[in-house]
Design a protein around this motif. Sequence first.
Motif, short mmCIF file in Angstrom:
data_model
loop_
_atom_site.label_atom_id
_atom_site.label_comp_id
_atom_site.label_asym_id
_atom_site.label_seq_id
_atom_site.Cartn_x
_atom_site.Cartn_y
_atom_site.Cartn_z
N HIS A 98 -1.21 -1.95 13.21
CA HIS A 98 -1.59 -1.79 11.81
C HIS A 98 -1.46 -0.31 11.43
CE1 HIS A 98 -4.94 -1.81 8.53
NE2 HIS A 98 -3.73 -1.88 8.00
N GLN A 99 -0.64 -0.05 10.43
CA GLN A 99 -0.54 1.30 9.90
C GLN A 99 -1.43 1.37 8.67
OE1 GLN A 99 1.56 3.68 11.52
NE2 GLN A 99 0.14 5.01 10.42
N LYS A 100 -2.51 2.12 8.76
CA LYS A 100 -3.47 2.18 7.66
C LYS A 100 -2.96 3.01 6.50
CE LYS A 100 -7.59 1.63 10.57
NZ LYS A 100 -8.86 2.26 11.01
N LYS A 101 -3.54 2.78 5.35
CA LYS A 101 -3.18 3.53 4.14
C LYS A 101 -3.46 5.01 4.33
CE LYS A 101 -3.97 3.56 -0.86
NZ LYS A 101 -4.76 2.97 -1.98
N ASP A 102 -2.55 5.83 3.84
CA ASP A 102 -2.66 7.29 3.89
C ASP A 102 -2.56 7.85 5.32
OD1 ASP A 102 -3.02 7.44 1.11
OD2 ASP A 102 -5.17 7.10 1.31
N THR A 103 -1.96 7.08 6.21
CA THR A 103 -1.67 7.58 7.56
C THR A 103 -0.18 7.40 7.84
OG1 THR A 103 -2.02 5.46 8.73
CG2 THR A 103 -3.97 6.86 8.34
N TYR A 104 0.29 8.01 8.89
CA TYR A 104 1.69 7.85 9.27
C TYR A 104 1.79 7.85 10.79
CZ TYR A 104 2.13 12.68 10.87
OH TYR A 104 1.98 13.84 11.56
N SER A 105 2.92 7.38 11.30
CA SER A 105 3.16 7.46 12.73
C SER A 105 4.66 7.53 13.01
CB SER A 105 2.56 6.25 13.47
OG SER A 105 3.22 5.05 13.09
N HIS A 106 4.98 8.24 14.06
CA HIS A 106 6.35 8.29 14.59
C HIS A 106 6.23 7.83 16.03
CE1 HIS A 106 10.05 10.92 15.86
NE2 HIS A 106 10.36 9.64 15.76
N GLN A 107 6.83 6.68 16.33
CA GLN A 107 6.65 6.07 17.63
C GLN A 107 7.99 5.84 18.32
OE1 GLN A 107 3.87 2.72 17.68
NE2 GLN A 107 3.29 3.19 15.57
N LEU A 108 7.93 5.67 19.63
CA LEU A 108 9.10 5.29 20.42
C LEU A 108 8.79 3.97 21.10
CD1 LEU A 108 11.89 5.86 21.75
CD2 LEU A 108 10.64 7.09 23.55
#
Length: 275
Positions: A73-83
Amino acid sequence: MSFTDAKTFNPDILYAFDPWNKTESQHERHSHDFLEISIMLEGQATYWFDNHWSEIQSGQILVFNPGVQHAEHQKKDTYSHQLHIGISNIALHDLSRNHLPNKAPKLEIGEYQYKIIDKAWQLVNELSHQESDYRLLGKAIIIEILVNILRGLAVRPENSEKPFISNTEKRQNQLVTNVIYYLDNHYTEDITLEQLARENYVSPAYLSKTFKDATNMSPINYLIQTRLKNAHELLKDEDTTVKQIASAVGYEDAYHFSKLFKKYYGISPSKVDEK
């Protein structure tokens, strides 16, 4: 302590990609029949595993063995860069096929986490620039990631476990590993199921069932897939003909080879260098 046999250890890399998630999103709970490694390179996201949601921060590593339910789950106002890396065809000593010995998906392996993150960024760089033979170098980097995970678990035994498998399962794992190693190194030769069974002192029916239970395909289908994958790489050389490549991977009948290739890749061999 060694988990692997360097001679036969040859994992298949199913995918490797590094998405940026910048908007709110939700992925349903699911599991795989292969191993998946997820590495948080930057930012944060919420993951569900072990029956609860956990905040996963930059620098943390998740390993999902086959059958392990998980969601993101990507929450509102957050970000992620994943591998994310999908891997199959792993056979470690005394472990179920395609399993690593981690007790929980979230790894806690000290200094080895930093080494893995460093390798993850190297892999992202290869995926981004796609220089000559980047897939081969990418596979080498992924193997380094796997080795560092195993080393980290070995020095932090509280975070690892060995799922029990019977002596029969161990023998079956070894049989499949031996056959895969042989096919990977002799795919250009004329090979039959009966020959493979005879050389491994089992019946063709037993070999076929054991191999299919472990890989979801028969030994002969694995042979065909191996030939076609190698042919696909050779076809990128514009100076070779389809007939020459068919012969190079074990097919004397170029027409039969072309039919198999089109069925597997969806295009004829002559169209490969156009893509």
